[in-house]
Design a protein around this motif. Structure first.
Motif, short mmCIF file in Angstrom:
data_model
loop_
_atom_site.label_atom_id
_atom_site.label_comp_id
_atom_site.label_asym_id
_atom_site.label_seq_id
_atom_site.Cartn_x
_atom_site.Cartn_y
_atom_site.Cartn_z
N VAL A 282 0.86 -1.18 0.00
CA VAL A 282 0.00 0.00 0.00
C VAL A 282 0.90 1.23 0.00
CG1 VAL A 282 -0.23 0.12 2.51
CG2 VAL A 282 -1.97 1.15 1.07
N GLY A 283 0.56 2.18 -0.86
CA GLY A 283 1.26 3.45 -0.86
C GLY A 283 0.57 4.43 0.08
N GLY A 284 1.32 5.37 0.57
CA GLY A 284 0.76 6.38 1.45
C GLY A 284 1.68 7.57 1.54
N VAL A 285 1.27 8.56 2.31
CA VAL A 285 2.07 9.77 2.50
C VAL A 285 2.36 9.92 3.98
CG1 VAL A 285 2.22 12.25 2.18
CG2 VAL A 285 1.03 10.86 0.48
N SER A 286 3.62 9.82 4.33
CA SER A 286 4.05 10.05 5.71
C SER A 286 4.00 11.54 5.98
CB SER A 286 5.47 9.52 5.91
OG SER A 286 5.90 9.73 7.23
N ILE A 287 3.23 11.93 7.00
CA ILE A 287 3.03 13.33 7.34
C ILE A 287 3.81 13.67 8.61
CG2 ILE A 287 1.32 15.05 8.06
CD1 ILE A 287 -0.79 13.49 6.54
N ASN A 288 4.50 14.78 8.59
CA ASN A 288 5.18 15.27 9.79
C ASN A 288 4.16 16.05 10.62
OD1 ASN A 288 6.79 16.43 11.76
ND2 ASN A 288 8.52 16.71 10.38
N HIS A 289 3.59 15.38 11.62
CA HIS A 289 2.58 16.01 12.49
C HIS A 289 3.20 16.99 13.47
CE1 HIS A 289 -0.91 13.19 11.60
NE2 HIS A 289 0.10 12.60 10.99
N MET A 330 -7.18 0.65 5.69
CA MET A 330 -5.80 0.92 6.09
C MET A 330 -5.04 -0.36 6.39
SD MET A 330 -6.05 4.38 8.40
CE MET A 330 -4.26 4.44 8.55
N TYR A 331 -5.76 -1.46 6.60
CA TYR A 331 -5.13 -2.75 6.89
C TYR A 331 -4.84 -3.56 5.63
CZ TYR A 331 -7.17 -1.58 11.43
OH TYR A 331 -7.54 -0.94 12.59
N LEU A 332 -5.19 -3.02 4.46
CA LEU A 332 -5.14 -3.69 3.17
C LEU A 332 -6.31 -4.66 3.02
CD1 LEU A 332 -2.07 -2.77 3.55
CD2 LEU A 332 -1.56 -4.47 1.82
N CYS A 333 -6.94 -4.61 1.89
CA CYS A 333 -8.02 -5.54 1.60
C CYS A 333 -7.44 -6.94 1.43
CB CYS A 333 -8.76 -5.11 0.34
SG CYS A 333 -9.70 -3.57 0.56
N ARG A 485 -11.51 3.85 11.57
CA ARG A 485 -12.38 5.02 11.40
C ARG A 485 -11.74 6.26 12.02
NH1 ARG A 485 -15.50 7.15 14.92
NH2 ARG A 485 -15.49 5.29 16.24
N LEU A 486 -11.20 6.13 13.21
CA LEU A 486 -10.57 7.26 13.88
C LEU A 486 -9.32 7.72 13.13
CD1 LEU A 486 -10.94 6.06 17.58
CD2 LEU A 486 -11.94 8.15 16.62
N ALA A 487 -8.54 6.78 12.60
CA ALA A 487 -7.32 7.13 11.87
C ALA A 487 -7.64 7.89 10.59
CB ALA A 487 -6.52 5.87 11.56
N ILE A 488 -8.67 7.45 9.87
CA ILE A 488 -9.05 8.14 8.63
C ILE A 488 -9.62 9.51 8.94
CG2 ILE A 488 -10.61 8.09 6.65
CD1 ILE A 488 -10.26 5.05 6.59
N GLU A 489 -10.46 9.59 9.95
CA GLU A 489 -11.04 10.89 10.33
C GLU A 489 -9.97 11.90 10.70
OE1 GLU A 489 -13.74 10.22 13.52
OE2 GLU A 489 -15.32 9.36 12.26
N ASN A 490 -8.90 11.43 11.34
CA ASN A 490 -7.85 12.35 11.82
C ASN A 490 -6.64 12.39 10.89
OD1 ASN A 490 -8.60 13.34 14.75
ND2 ASN A 490 -9.31 11.22 14.58
N VAL A 491 -6.71 11.65 9.80
CA VAL A 491 -5.67 11.65 8.76
C VAL A 491 -4.28 11.45 9.37
CG1 VAL A 491 -4.96 12.73 6.60
CG2 VAL A 491 -7.13 13.39 7.62
N THR A 492 -4.13 10.33 10.05
CA THR A 492 -2.82 10.01 10.63
C THR A 492 -1.83 9.60 9.56
OG1 THR A 492 -3.55 7.74 11.03
CG2 THR A 492 -3.83 9.33 12.83
N PHE A 493 -2.32 8.80 8.59
CA PHE A 493 -1.46 8.30 7.50
C PHE A 493 -2.35 8.04 6.29
CE2 PHE A 493 0.40 4.64 5.17
CZ PHE A 493 1.60 5.21 4.79
#
Length: 527
Positions: A282-289, A330-333, A485-493
């Motif tokens: 899975v690709g993603g964007v690492s964010i510097n919080h 986020m866990y991969l299908c 759900r919480l991770a997507i709502e808060n855009v952790t990764f």
């Protein structure tokens, strides 16, 4: 440099044959996706360091090809009725490469160091009342509270893996700093004097290693090193990778260049891996919080809204059936905890929506530093599309293009922007890293402050605690969905697409274990 490196490979073969009357066995040559710089699998979160570590270190527990956990360095374990006391016994004959025996003290020091760094490890150590040695070959894990994944934690297969090191190193080196020596009990020895950082890494068979008697199976079973020498080679140019493989100058590509997969499929001298769900990427964007502007949730939501998985994955040009742009998990299908929870927030990305969110966030065109790993055949095509979409959405990007080895050093450093800091890094992870909430990079590291990204969502903390303590599979699935759900709502990764990237190897290699990342024991040449 690329031409020099390829010529070096050929020259090495010639010199080896001319050195004596009897030809020396050809080394097994693996082409890595990126160059190896950091040798410590606890200090570094890179896959390339993980691959290196499996050559020279060993683990207490290992995942087999079915995703189940088996004893590896352990002879076995006993569990009390209340599941709070775990007694582990090391199997006989374990030695480090410096000749010293592996003892319970080494295990305890290694687990404590790993537990100060890894997401699952931190939770296991936090739930532990005591780790104590009862004999040189036996130790006890006494829990202070229920922990539902003790064996899952000890057998974690990818970043960060609880590899066992000597206590003299693990007990004296902070987990964010590399150990001074590479001393392991794995099937191969690292030849430091021959190492060319970022380019070539050399190993030879460890004569002290005693494999388990069972057949090799995934990361479990007997790690028999049939081939005397192994080399890790870096060839950033994908056309050189393809040419070197088809000509037999290298044996194994960690990831087959996507543009060449159709050609490889027609070549009877090559074998293409068939990675399963947990081995998907899975690709993603690492964010510097830690740094503005992404310390603000509206800015992160604007970023997330701009990421169109279909467009980003199309940058790879993968054959049909090798991508899953519709997956919002986020866990991969296709993995144990796969879920649609929270997926409505990312199901319909939109540049217009991203622009509106930027206005709501009060974005004032601040410079945003994004690190682009140009040498990564897997990350760079996705990164280019991410950069384009963010620019079109109105983000003022300062694109810093470099090799992954250099980016990895900046990524783990916590510097302000004016001293080489960063805001965004396009990255990839496998299901081995993402499929469990406690290891998922956007969930399991919540409020730990142990990794580069540094997110903290207070609402996730009690749910994570409940998941860690729970042992019932169905209750764990429900908690995992809440966490997603919480991770997507808060855009952790923010994730930007699931896909397959198979390894490719020469058909003359027999016994190759198709596991999702390179497993280089058990391999023999047919000719």
């Amino acid at each position: 440099m690329l031409r020099r490196l390829l010529l070096g490979l050929l020259a090495g073969c010639t010199l080896a044959l001319g050195a004596s009357a009897q030809p020396r066995e050809r080394p097994l040559r693996l082409v890595l996706n990126v160059g190896l710089q950091n040798l410590d699998p606890i200090a570094s979160p890179s896959f390339v360091t993980r691959n290196f570590a499996y050559m020279v270190y060993d683990t207490l527990v290992a995942m087999d090809g079915k995703g189940e956990y088996q004893p590896q360095m352990l002879e076995g374990w006993q569990v009390s009725e209340d599941k709070l006391t775990w007694t582990f016994t090391l199997r006989p004959g374990l030695e480090f490469s410096d000749g010293t025996p592996v003892t319970a003290d080494d295990v305890i020091a290694s687990l404590k160091r790993w537990g100060a760094r890894d997401s699952i490890g931190r939770r296991l150590i936090a739930a532990t009342k005591e780790l104590r040695a009862e004999a040189p070959n036996r130790f006890v894990l006494q829990l202070a509270q229920p922990f539902g994944g003790v064996i899952d934690a000890l057998g974690k297969p990818s970043v960060h893996v609880p590899f066992i090191m000597p206590a003299r190193l693990a007990g004296t080196t902070p987990p964010t700093q590399a150990v001074a020596e590479v001393v392991g009990s794995g099937p191969y020895l690292f030849l430091r004097d021959e190492w060319v950082p970022g380019e070539r890494t050399f190993f030879r068979r460890n004569p002290r290693y005693v494999p388990r008697p069972e057949p090799a199976d995934g990361l479990a079973g007997g790690k028999v090193a049939h081939i005397e020498r192994v080399e890790f080679v870096t060839l950033p140019d994908v056309s050189l990778r393809a040419a070197a493989l088809t000509r037999g100058e290298v044996d194994y590509l960690e990831y087959g260049p996507i543009d060449y997969l159709s050609i490889f499929r027609r070549d009877r001298n090559l074998v293409i891996a068939r990675p399963g769900g947990i081995a998907h990427i899975v690709g993603g964007v690492s964010i510097n919080h830690h740094l503005p502007p992404f310390d603000r949730l509206p800015m992160r939501r604007a970023l997330q809204a701009a990421l169109d998985r279909s467009e980003i994955l199309a940058g790879h040009g993968l054959p049909e059936g090798m991508t899953d742009a519709g997956c919002t998990s986020m866990y991969l299908c296709g993995t144990r905890y796969s879920s649609d929870a929270g997926g409505e927030a990312i199901r319909a990305p939109s540049l217009e929506r991203a622009r509106a969110l930027l206005r709501e966030a009060g974005y004032a065109n601040e410079r945003i530093v994004i690190l682009q790993p140009a040498d990564s055949a897997l990350i760079n095509p996705m990164a280019l599309v991410v950069i384009d979409r963010l620019k079109r959405a109105g983000f003022n990007l300062d694109v810093s293009t470099s090799d992954w080895s250099s980016i990895a050093q900046r990524w783990v450093a916590r510097e302000p922007i004016e001293r080489g800091g960063w805001n965004l890094v396009p990255v990839i992870y496998t299901g081995f890293d993402m499929a469990d909430p406690l290891s998922n990079v956007g969930i399991g590291y919540n409020c730990t402050n142990t990794q580069p990204w540094g997110y903290c969502v207070p609402a996730m903390t009690p749910v994570l605690d409940a998941f860690a303590a729970e042992s019932d599979p169905e209750k764990r699935k429900a908690l995992a969905a809440d966490l997603q759900r919480l991770a997507i709502e808060n855009v952790t990764f923010p994730v930007d697409g699931q896909f397959q990237a198979p390894a490719v190897w020469r058909a003359e290699l027999k016994g190759v274990i198709d596991f999702g990342f390179p497993v280089l024991w058990n391999i023999e040449r047919s000719r």
